[in-house]
Scaffold this active site. Structure first.
Site, PDB file in Angstrom:
ATOM      1  N   HIS A 166      40.021 -22.246  60.696  1.00 56.30           N
ATOM      2  CA  HIS A 166      40.474 -20.895  60.292  1.00 56.30           C
ATOM      3  C   HIS A 166      42.004 -20.814  60.252  1.00 56.30           C
ATOM      4  O   HIS A 166      42.562 -19.734  60.393  1.00 56.30           O
ATOM      5  CB  HIS A 166      39.940 -19.799  61.224  1.00 56.30           C
ATOM      6  CG  HIS A 166      38.486 -19.931  61.553  1.00 56.30           C
ATOM      7  ND1 HIS A 166      37.498 -19.292  60.852  1.00 56.30           N
ATOM      8  CD2 HIS A 166      37.851 -20.673  62.502  1.00 56.30           C
ATOM      9  CE1 HIS A 166      36.311 -19.609  61.365  1.00 56.30           C
ATOM     10  NE2 HIS A 166      36.490 -20.454  62.359  1.00 56.30           N
ATOM     11  N   SER A 287      66.892 -23.832  45.003  1.00 58.16           N
ATOM     12  CA  SER A 287      66.847 -22.501  44.397  1.00 58.16           C
ATOM     13  C   SER A 287      68.188 -22.228  43.744  1.00 58.16           C
ATOM     14  O   SER A 287      69.231 -22.635  44.259  1.00 58.16           O
ATOM     15  CB  SER A 287      66.570 -21.455  45.484  1.00 58.16           C
ATOM     16  OG  SER A 287      67.056 -20.193  45.077  1.00 58.16           O
ATOM     17  N   LYS A 293      67.598 -23.294  50.321  1.00 55.57           N
ATOM     18  CA  LYS A 293      66.188 -23.583  50.058  1.00 55.57           C
ATOM     19  C   LYS A 293      65.896 -24.975  49.533  1.00 55.57           C
ATOM     20  O   LYS A 293      66.671 -25.590  48.825  1.00 55.57           O
ATOM     21  CB  LYS A 293      65.622 -22.559  49.074  1.00 55.57           C
ATOM     22  CG  LYS A 293      65.524 -21.195  49.707  1.00 55.57           C
ATOM     23  CD  LYS A 293      64.553 -20.326  49.001  1.00 55.57           C
ATOM     24  CE  LYS A 293      63.132 -20.721  49.315  1.00 55.57           C
ATOM     25  NZ  LYS A 293      62.188 -19.898  48.587  1.00 55.57           N
ATOM     26  N   GLU A 300      53.159 -27.283  44.587  1.00 54.31           N
ATOM     27  CA  GLU A 300      52.658 -26.042  43.979  1.00 54.31           C
ATOM     28  C   GLU A 300      52.082 -26.303  42.588  1.00 54.31           C
ATOM     29  O   GLU A 300      51.053 -25.742  42.210  1.00 54.31           O
ATOM     30  CB  GLU A 300      53.786 -25.009  43.888  1.00 54.31           C
ATOM     31  CG  GLU A 300      54.266 -24.547  45.262  1.00 54.31           C
ATOM     32  CD  GLU A 300      55.569 -23.756  45.152  1.00 54.31           C
ATOM     33  OE1 GLU A 300      55.502 -22.532  45.230  1.00 54.31           O
ATOM     34  OE2 GLU A 300      56.638 -24.358  44.977  1.00 54.31           O
TER      35      GLU A 300
END
Ligand code: ARG
Length: 467
Positions: A166, A287, A293, A300
């Protein structure tokens, strides 16, 4: 009619005998597949060479015509490979583009190539050959990904991390064990690929339009020449079957599902909050506005490509459902789905292999996280069963109280004083602290397939030998 390529009014030079005029522009556009099936040129030429050689061997065409055909086809192969071939939409597809060029190159002998053959068995052959090669490539790429995981597993057979259910801290595991879970997943994918290669390893050529042919062809000869195990056994099924393409897409979808789960873990692990791994510069991006970043874009995109692959599977299943036997033009729509999925799958496997090989594993933060969240609570319950003879359900309850106490004190289970533990259950002794560390927890799980480093090493050895 032979030089009709530029005359839009005339009928098709390959099948236009009974047609008074050529197709409407829209008809031509919806009918043509050359824009995508040109990818099959090498397979088409290989198939035609095998077919012509068989026709000559069987005395159906002369050896002289066969030689001209084979020579012409090889010329066309180098023309296409060299970028010196002009594809024409008027000629619909790769089969007729090549045959028309052959006629220009060698004259009337070209017209004998299509004896005892139809585009229906021709396209079934070309596409099967293409999918077979793609499956072989996929098998190799999966082997590369598995090898990357085996190396990381070996390196981290002892590195502890929290195991999750979970996505909540469950029990400590080793990072090596976690890596080996992916080895099992991609190992199953690879075995599905191997089975799919066996399933499709039958040659369609010679089924002709759908009924077979009256010419004395030798389908075993062409099957052998093209590297197939044997010829297909039913000519109707042969020209209407696209199971091999659907199986490829189903395998791609399952593999993609595995890759996207891994991608999701990489996304989570690489957040500063988790900090379990750091992606290499080679497999991340920055970024344009936030200088701090480092984004896991490749992971992704792998996650997203999986959606695309699933779409292709559903598209082809939907195209094929409800089609009467045998060939219908609907089936021309099979190729783009497979080509697109194959490209996505190859990219996704390659990107994941790179990420897994290159990523830096932060064993310190993994270890710190492994010890938090009362991850050794089950070990305390097991100790009460083993050392104090409690039934597991009672031990579970006692441990629950210890967890609640530790939580209220803001400490770990291992930090609770013995007096506190004994107040919860009098049978607890200071020996209990031996099982409350994450290392002890992990080392104790020696059941077959368990997370103990000794077990993980056995599984690595198994997979290294298996290949
Ligand atoms: N371009 C067609 C396809 O991809 C080739 C087969 C055409 N057969 C036919 N009978 N029109 O399916």
């Amino acid at each position: 009619m032979a030089e009709s390529n530029t005359d839009t009014k005339s009928s098709n030079q390959m099948w236009g005998g009974r047609f008074a005029s050529g197709p409407d522009a829209i008809m031509e556009e919806i009918n043509a597949s050359i824009g995508f099936d040109k990818k099959l040129f090498a397979q088409d030429i290989r198939g035609s060479i095998a077919h012509a050689t068989m026709l000559a061997h069987q005395g159906i065409i002369s050896a002289e015509d066969k030689d001209k055909i084979v020579h012409g086809l090889n010329t066309i192969l180098s023309e296409i490979e060299g970028g010196n071939f002009e594809f024409s939409r008027r000629l619909e597809d790769i089969h007729m583009n090549i045959e028309a060029r052959l006629a220009t190159l060698i004259g009337p002998a070209a017209g004998r190539l299509h004896t005892a053959r139809s585009r229906n068995d021709q396209v079934a052959l070309d596409f099967r050959l293409w999918v077979k090669e793609e499956l072989q490539k996929t098998e190799q790429m999966l082997t590369g990904l598995i090898a990357a995981f085996l190396d990381r597993a070996e390196e981290h057979a002892e590195s502890v991390m929290p195991g999750f259910t979970h996505l909540q801290t469950a029990q400590p595991v080793t990072f090596g064990h976690h890596c080996m879970a992916y080895v099992e997943m991609f190992g199953r994918d690879r075995s599905r690929v191997r089975h799919a290669i066996e399933h499709l390893d039958e040659s369609p050529i010679g089924a002709a339009a759908l009924a077979g042919t009256g010419y004395p062809i030798d389908r075993h000869m062409t099957a052998k020449a093209l590297g197939f195990r044997e010829p297909t056994r039913n000519s109707i099924d042969t020209v209407s079957d696209r199971d091999f393409a659907i199986e490829f897409l189903a395998i791609a979808a399952i593999t993609g599902m595995h890759l996207s789960r891994l991608a999701e873990e990489i996304v989570i692990w690489s957040t500063p909050q988790f900090g379990f791994i750091r992606l290499s510069d080679a497999f991340s991006t920055g970024s344009s506005i936030m200088p701090q970043k480092k984004n896991p874009d490749a992971a992704e995109l792998v996650r997203a490509k999986t959606g695309r692959i699933n779409g292709s599977l559903i598209a082809l299943l939907t195209i094929m459902k409800g089609l009467p036997l045998a060939y219908s033009k609907d089936m021309q729509e099979d190729k783009e789905q497979v080509f697109d999925a194959a490209e996505s799958l190859e990219l996704a496997i390659a990107a994941m292999t790179g990420m897994v090989r290159d990523m830096t594993v932060n064993t310190a933060s993994m270890k710190a996280a492994a010890g938090s969240g009362f991850s050794t609570a089950t070990d305390l319950a097991d100790w009460l069963v083993r050392e104090a003879g409690l039934p597991f359900r009672d031990a579970h309850h006692v441990t629950g109280r210890a967890v609640a106490l530790a939580e209220s004190k803001g400490c770990d289970l291992a930090e609770l004083p013995l007096a506190d533990l004994q107040a919860i259950h009098s049978a607890i002794t200071d020996k209990v602290y031996d099982v409350l560390t994450v290392e002890a927890s992990v080392a104790s799980r020696k059941s077959f397939g368990g997370t103990a480093p000794s077990e993980v090493r056995k599984q690595i050895a198994f997979w290294r030998a298996r290949n």
